[in-house]
Design an enzyme around this catalytic site. Structure first.
Site, PDB file in Angstrom:
ATOM      1  N   LYS A 125       0.821  -1.153   0.131  1.00  0.00           N
ATOM      2  CA  LYS A 125       0.012   0.117   0.071  1.00  0.00           C
ATOM      3  C   LYS A 125       0.856   1.255  -0.055  1.00  0.00           C
ATOM      4  CE  LYS A 125      -4.262  -1.861   2.023  1.00  0.00           C
ATOM      5  NZ  LYS A 125      -4.164  -2.968   1.810  1.00  0.00           N
ATOM      6  N   GLU A 136      -3.549   7.188   7.167  1.00  0.00           N
ATOM      7  CA  GLU A 136      -4.133   7.873   6.317  1.00  0.00           C
ATOM      8  C   GLU A 136      -5.324   8.681   7.154  1.00  0.00           C
ATOM      9  OE1 GLU A 136      -4.162   5.340   2.209  1.00  0.00           O
ATOM     10  OE2 GLU A 136      -5.908   5.305   3.359  1.00  0.00           O
ATOM     11  N   HIS A 152     -14.270  -3.346   8.076  1.00  0.00           N
ATOM     12  CA  HIS A 152     -13.630  -3.093   6.883  1.00  0.00           C
ATOM     13  C   HIS A 152     -13.842  -4.358   5.949  1.00  0.00           C
ATOM     14  CE1 HIS A 152     -12.134   0.496   8.631  1.00  0.00           C
ATOM     15  NE2 HIS A 152     -11.500  -0.419   9.703  1.00  0.00           N
ATOM     16  N   ARG A 166      -5.744  -8.958  -8.660  1.00  0.00           N
ATOM     17  CA  ARG A 166      -6.345 -10.459  -8.782  1.00  0.00           C
ATOM     18  C   ARG A 166      -7.919 -10.195  -9.122  1.00  0.00           C
ATOM     19  NH1 ARG A 166      -9.494  -9.758  -4.097  1.00  0.00           N
ATOM     20  NH2 ARG A 166      -8.394  -8.811  -2.272  1.00  0.00           N
TER      21      ARG A 166
END
Length: 668
Positions: free
Chosen positions: A115, A198, A233, A290
Site C-alpha cells: 500500500k 491515512e 472493513h 487479482r
C-alpha cells in the site's frame, strides 16, 4: 489439452473449474486434510492432497503447491483470491517452474500489493490520494504524524488487504495500543508489520473500478462496483453500478483507473479502489492485483465471463472487447453469506452442514433474463465447514432491469435459501437489503455501524425460539407412547408440575420448565415468567433428518426445520437459524463460561499472543490472550478479578472450541 491447477479452495475454486472446463482446460484441485471431502475436490478432473489444516501448512505453502503442479502435469496456475493470489514471490516461483501464472507480473504485484509503494506510485501517476504518511516505521514518529494528519486516523497494513491490519484511531491516547494490535495482525496475516497512516474518511462510499489489460497494451474498464456496506472493513454487500455515481464521475474514475493500470504495465484482471466523499471527490485507496470476490456482479451487468477473459489474456490473446464495445445493462447486487453469529459479535462458526437446499433457479455466468439469481458456493449437505479458513460460505447475487427489481429479487432469494448447521448471517443480510436507507441507495461505509449496532432479533422472537427448542428437545427425545399418553411430565401426585430443562444458547444457560399435555401439546415457562403454548404434530416423529414440522406456538402456525443429535438441536424458525445444547444432565462445572475463572477458547483457532503469566493479578475485562480464527482476531479477557493460576497454551498453539486456555482464581 492444457492443465490448470487452482491454488485455492471453496466456491472460487468451483467457479474457476466451471469456466476452465468450458475453455478446454483439464482442471486440478488441491486440498488440505480438512478439505478432503470438499466439493471442489470432487469437481476437478484431478485432485492432489497437500496435507495440513492451517493456511500456513496448506494453501499458503508454496513448495507444496508447486510440487502438486509438477505431479499433476499442470501448465498454468490460477490463484483465485486470498491466500497467495497477491504474493509476488509465488508468481515468480510459478514462472521459474515454467508455469503460467494467471494474473499480472510479479513485479506489478510487488509494486501495487504494498500500500505504501502503491500510493506513492499513484500520486506520481496523477491519481488523487487520501492525505496520509507512508515513511518511517518508528512508533513515536508515526504517532507524531498522526497528530499532523488529524484524528480520526486510519492505520493500514502496507502489505495486506481485506480489512486485515486496519484500525481506526479516534484519540491520540489510543494510538500506541491500536498500532501494536494492527502490527500484530498484519505480521500474522501477511508476514509484514509495516503500517501506513491515512486520514480516516467517514460516511463515504467505497467504489472500485474493474480494469482489464492484455499484453498488447490494451486496457479497459468494465464500470464500477459499490462496496460501501462493510463491517470491520470487510465487504458484506456489493452492487453494480453504484447508485451514487453520475455519468461524469463514472467516466473520470474509470479514466483514472485505466491510467494507473497503464502506468504500471498491468496485465490481466485487476481492481482500482477509491473512496468518494459527499462532494463527489474521489481518492485512491488501493489496487487489487487479482480477481475480486465480487466480480460476479460485473459479469451480470456486462454479460461477460471474467475468468474466461483471464485465461485468454494469459494465453497471449488480445482483450475480447474494446472500451467502446462494453455495454452495461440493468443492476446486480451481491451479498456474502458467512458462517458467523450476528448475535454474538459476528463470531465465526464452524461445523457440519446438516441440510441445505435452494428453491430458486440459478443462472449461468453470463445469462441475461430478468430477474435472475446466481449463487456461487461450495455447499453440500454433510460437508464440514472447517475452522481454519475464511468463514464465507458463498455469494448470492441477483440481477434485475433496475436496482429495485434486483433488490427485491435478492431478498426473495435469501428467504428461499435453506441452510441448517453452523450459524450464519442470512437473516442479517435480508435486514440490510430491506432497510430503507439501503433501499434508497444511500448506504455509506458507516451504515452498518450506525444502523445495526444492537441485537438483530427482537426479544419476543428469542423467547419463542427458546421455548420451542425446549419443547422439541422433549418431544423428539422421548418415546411415542409417552407423548400420546401424556406420561412425560416426570411428576408424582395429581398435579403435573412439569420438568426443568437447562439449555445452552451460546455462552448462556437458560432454565425452562416444560409441562406436557396430551398429543404433543406443551407449556414452556421461561425464567422471566413468560409462558408459551406449543403444539407439535405427531408427524414430527419421522425418522428422517432434518424434520420439517408445522408448529403452532401461541396460536400462530410456523414452519420449522429441525435437526437433533447428541444433545444438540439446530432449527430454522422465523427466518433465522438457532442452535441449543441440552445441559439438563451435564455436570455443574459445564454451566456457563462466564464468572467461573475458566477461560475457554470460543472456537477452533490459533493462539497468537499470551499477554499474562501465572501469578499475575488481573481485573475483570483484562486482556489475557489473542487468537486468530477464520481470518479474524479474537480476544480472551478475564471474567473477574483475581490471580492467574494456570496458562495452558502458548503463542502458535492450535486450540479447539471449549478448550481451557487460562485459569483464574477469583478474589473472594
Amino acid at each position: 489439452m492444457p492443465t490448470l491447477l487452482i491454488a485455492n479452495r471453496g466456491e472460487i475454486a468451483l467457479r474457476i473449474i466451471r469456466t476452465a472446463r468450458k475453455e478446454g482446460y483439464r482442471t486440478v484441485a488441491i486440498y488440505s486434510d480438512a478439505d478432503r471431502d470438499a466439493p471442489h475436490v470432487h469437481a476437478a478432473d484431478l485432485a492432489v492432497p497437500i496435507g495440513g489444516n492451517s493456511p500456513q501448512e496448506s494453501y499458503l505453502d508454496m513448495g507444496k503447491i508447486l510440487d502438486a503442479a509438477r505431479r499433476s502435469g499442470a501448465d498454468c496456475v490460477h490463484p483465485g483470491y486470498g491466500f497467495l493470489s497477491e504474493n509476488a514471490l509465488f508468481a515468480r516461483k510459478c514462472e521459474q517452474a515454467g508455469l503460467c501464472f494467471i494474473g499480472p507480473s510479479a513485479d506489478v504485484i510487488e509494486l501495487m500489493g504494498n500500500k505504501r509503494q502503491a500510493k506513492v506510485f499513484a500520486l506520481s501517476a496523477g491519481v488523487p490520494c487520501i492525505p496520509g504518511y507512508e515513511s518511517s516505521q518508528d512508533s513515536d514518529e508515526l504517532q507524531k504524524q498522526a497528530g499532523h494528519i488529524g484524528y480520526p486516523v486510519m492505520l493500514k497494513a502496507a502489505a495486506g488487504g481485506g480489512g486485515r491490519g486496519m484500525r481506526v484511531v479516534q484519540r491520540e491516547q489510543d494510538f500506541q495500543a491500536q498500532l501494536k494490535s494492527a502490527r500484530q495482525e498484519a505480521k500474522s496475516a501477511f508476514g509484514n508489520d509495516e503500517i501506513i497512516l491515512e486520514k480516516a474518511l467517514t460516511e463515504v462510499h467505497h467504489i472500485e473500478i474493474q480494469i482489464f489489460a492484455d499484453a498488447q497494451g490494451n486496457c479497459i474498464h468494465l464500470g464500477e462496483r459499490d462496496c460501501s456496506v462493510q463491517r470491520r472493513h470487510q465487504k458484506v454487500v456489493e452492487e453494480a453500478p453504484s447508485p451514487i455515481l453520475t455519468s461524469t464521475l463514472r467516466s473520470r474514475m474509470g479514466a483514472s483507473a485505466v491510467a494507473l493500470a497503464k502506468a504500471c504495465g498491468y496485465t490481466n484482471a485487476g481492481t482500482v479502489e477509491f473512496l468518494v466523499d459527499g462532494d463527489g471527490q474521489f481518492y485512491f485507496l488501493e489496487m487489487n492485483t487479482r480477481l475480486q470476490v465480487e466480480h460476479g456482479v460485473t459479469e451480470l451487468i456486462s454479460g461477460t465471463d471474467l475468468v474466461a477473459w483471464q485465461l485468454a489474456v494469459a494465453r497471449g490473446e488480445s482483450l475480447p472487447q474494446h472500451q467502446e464495445e462494453i455495454a452495461l445493462h440493468g443492476h446486480a447486487i451481491e451479498v456474502r453469506l458467512y458462517a458467523e453469529d450476528p448475535e454474538r459479535s459476528f463470531l465465526p462458526q464452524s461445523g457440519k452442514i446438516l441440510f441445505w437446499e435452494n428453491s430458486f433457479a440459478e443462472s449461468q455466468v453470463n445469462a441475461r433474463a430478468a430477474p435472475l439469481v446466481r449463487f456461487d458456493h461450495a455447499l453440500a449437505t454433510g460437508v464440514t465447514i472447517p475452522p481454519y479458513y475464511d468463514p464465507m460460505l458463498g455469494k448470492l447475487m441477483a440481477w434485475g432491469r433496475d436496482r429495485d427489481e434486483a433488490r427485491r429479487c435478492l431478498s426473495q432469494a435469501l428467504q428461499a435459501l435453506t441452510l441448517l448447521g453452523p450459524q450464519n448471517n442470512r437473516s442479517f443480510l435480508r435486514q440490510i437489503i430491506e432497510h430503507p436507507i439501503f433501499a434508497t441507495g444511500q448506504a455509506h461505509t458507516g451504515f452498518l455501524e450506525q444502523q445495526f449496532s444492537t441485537a438483530f432479533s427482537d426479544g419476543t422472537s428469542v423467547n419463542r425460539a427458546r421455548a420451542l427448542a425446549c419443547a422439541l428437545f422433549h418431544h423428539l427425545g422421548i418415546a411415542q407412547e409417552n407423548v400420546t399418553r401424556a406420561t412425560a411430565n416426570w411428576h408424582s401426585g395429581p398435579i403435573p408440575l412439569g420438568r426443568e430443562y437447562r439449555l445452552r444458547d451460546g455462552e448462556d444457560v437458560h432454565v425452562i420448565r416444560l409441562r406436557a399435555n396430551p398429543v404433543g401439546q406443551y407449556e414452556a415457562t421461561l425464567e422471566s415468567g413468560d409462558c408459551h403454548r406449543i403444539s407439535v404434530a405427531s408427524s414430527g416423529l419421522a425418522n428422517t433428518l432434518p424434520r420439517k414440522l408445522n408448529i403452532d406456538i401461541d396460536g400462530v402456525v410456523s414452519p420449522v426445520l429441525v435437526h437433533i443429535s447428541e444433545g444438540q438441536l439446530s432449527m430454522l424458525f422465523e427466518q433465522r437459524a438457532w442452535t441449543y445444547e441440552d445441559m439438563t444432565y451435564a455436570p455443574a462445572q459445564r454451566e456457563g463460561q462466564s464468572g467461573n475463572g475458566l477461560i475457554l477458547a470460543p472456537m477452533d483457532g490459533c493462539i497468537t499472543q499470551i499477554c499474562i503469566e501465572p501469578g499475575a493479578w488481573v481485573e475483570r475485562g483484562s486482556l489475557l490472550a489473542t487468537m486468530e480464527a477464520m481470518k479474524m482476531e479474537h480476544t480472551l479477557r478475564a471474567d473477574g478479578e483475581g490471580t492467574v493460576t494456570k496458562v495452558n497454551a502458548h503463542a502458535g498453539d492450535q486450540v479447539h472450541s471449549g478448550q481451557l486456555v487460562i485459569e483464574i482464581e477469583h478474589a473472594v
